[in-house]
Write an enzyme that holds these catalytic residues in place. Structure first.
Site, PDB file in Angstrom:
ATOM      1  N   CYS A   1       0.240  14.198  -2.336  1.00  0.00           N
ATOM      2  CA  CYS A   1       0.878  13.045  -2.158  1.00  0.00           C
ATOM      3  C   CYS A   1       1.843  12.744  -3.241  1.00  0.00           C
ATOM      4  CB  CYS A   1      -0.325  11.867  -2.453  1.00  0.00           C
ATOM      5  SG  CYS A   1      -1.498  11.769  -1.463  1.00  0.00           S
TER       6      CYS A   1
ATOM      7  N   HIS B   1      -4.776   8.505   5.102  1.00  0.00           N
ATOM      8  CA  HIS B   1      -3.602   9.409   5.347  1.00  0.00           C
ATOM      9  C   HIS B   1      -4.059  10.715   5.684  1.00  0.00           C
ATOM     10  CE1 HIS B   1      -0.418   7.105   2.650  1.00  0.00           C
ATOM     11  NE2 HIS B   1      -0.161   6.654   3.818  1.00  0.00           N
TER      12      HIS B   1
HETATM   13  N1  ARG Z   1      -1.883   3.997  -3.265  1.00  0.00           N
HETATM   14  C1  ARG Z   1      -1.031   4.590  -2.384  1.00  0.00           C
HETATM   15  C2  ARG Z   1      -1.133   4.027  -0.808  1.00  0.00           C
HETATM   16  O1  ARG Z   1      -2.504   3.456  -0.714  1.00  0.00           O
HETATM   17  C3  ARG Z   1      -1.623   5.983  -2.179  1.00  0.00           C
HETATM   18  C4  ARG Z   1      -0.804   6.986  -1.201  1.00  0.00           C
HETATM   19  C5  ARG Z   1      -1.127   8.158  -1.483  1.00  0.00           C
HETATM   20  N2  ARG Z   1      -0.203   8.994  -0.387  1.00  0.00           N
HETATM   21  C6  ARG Z   1      -0.785   9.892   0.428  1.00  0.00           C
HETATM   22  N3  ARG Z   1       0.067  10.624   0.974  1.00  0.00           N
HETATM   23  N4  ARG Z   1      -1.940  10.013   0.523  1.00  0.00           N
HETATM   24  O2  ARG Z   1      -0.352   4.054  -0.345  1.00  0.00           O
END
Ligand code: ARG
Length: 295
Positions: free
Chosen positions: A277, A181
């Site tokens: 996040c 991300h």
């Molecule tokens: N386990 C979540 C996923 O893989 C974690 C999300 C983390 N969020 C972020 N904005 N990076 O989607």
């Protein structure tokens, strides 16, 4: 509504049902979570509460989204939507495991409209993925979005974002699966610094960063800081809240006038997420919209 005028208005979701029960990024390992789940769950609650407390102490108004069973990743509210100028563009997730979150977030944004916090809720066009602010980082000083695409969001989402909000959106491909991300790879600090993980980008992406940020504005994260999600930080004024930072990084931020507030979030790292996040800013306003309002 009063909260409208707060410096920071943040959406969070308590980790009632947080766990690592599936794997959709390289950090997630259900087999490692499972045997220690009781301890880890307690630890997650403690860590989340401390983050929540810290943000309140910094003057943020925090809106809480109700947790939902069987949606362990709902805690990562950064993925809910891109929110700008009172409009929420609700996420469309890449993986089936997270897609049921879309309706939950949309429902909550409708409640926020009723409460006078937001004005509009929009959804993505059919078939285009965009995982909210997690992949669309607002750069206040440049008045633009840094969008990450590849692992989760689609390149086509960049046009949707720029047309929805009328704001420039730079799309950079994310090439390291650990930094899947944009918010795990890049942070745009309020005075123009870009704190980023160089290895998360290809040559074209690095060129975009170099074109927009002067050498003094660039803070390249070393692998050690990258691995503790230092890029995944939340700033409120000149305070930067993050899971942790090396002495070197701390110094780099302090010499630029920031104060680093470290609060450990190790259990969330097991899911591939950290401070940014776990939060979604509801109060981002563009200068364009402010001008429109004034005229
Ligand atoms: N386990 C979540 C996923 O893989 C974690 C999300 C983390 N969020 C972020 N904005 N990076 O989607």
């Amino acid at each position: 509504m009063e909260t409208r005028h707060q410096a920071a208005h943040i959406l969070m979701c308590a980790p009632e049902h947080f766990a690592v029960t599936y794997s959709i990024n390289p950090w997630m390992n259900p087999a490692a979570w499972d045997p220690a789940s009781q301890t880890l769950t307690r630890q997650a609650h403690r860590e989340w509460k401390r983050l929540h407390q810290r943000l309140l102490q910094l003057g943020a108004a925090i809106d809480l989204m109700p947790p939902v069973p069987v949606l362990p990743d709902l805690v990562f509210t950064a993925n809910a939507a891109v929110v700008m100028d009172d409009t929420a563009l609700v996420a469309h997730f890449r993986y089936a495991q997270r897609q049921p979150e879309e309706a939950q977030f949309e429902g909550h944004f409708q409640d926020l409209i009723a409460a006078g916090v937001l004005r509009a809720v929009k959804t993505m066009p059919e078939g285009i993925c965009l995982e909210g602010a997690g992949d669309c980082v607002w750069d206040k000083s440049r008045q633009m979005f840094w969008m990450g695409y590849g692992p989760r969001s689609d390149l086509a989402a960049a046009k949707v974002v720029s047309e929805t909000f009328g704001l420039e959106t730079a799309a950079l491909e994310l090439v390291d699966p650990r930094f899947y991300h944009m918010d795990t790879a890049l942070s745009a600090l309020p005075n123009g610094e870009i704190m980023y993980v160089p290895s998360a980008f290809n040559a074209e992406g690095l060129k975009q960063i170099h074109d927009r940020a002067t050498p003094e504005q660039r803070i390249e994260l070393k692998p050690k800081d990258a691995a503790i999600f230092a890029a995944n930080s939340v700033w409120i004024g000149d305070q930067v809240v993050m899971s942790g930072a090396s002495i070197g990084l701390r110094r780099q931020l302090e010499t630029r006038g920031y104060r680093v507030i470290a609060t450990s979030l190790g259990t969330f790292h097991r899911s591939g997420g950290s401070a940014f996040c776990l939060t979604l800013r509801l109060d981002h306003r563009s200068e364009k919209a402010a001008l429109r309002q004034a005229s």
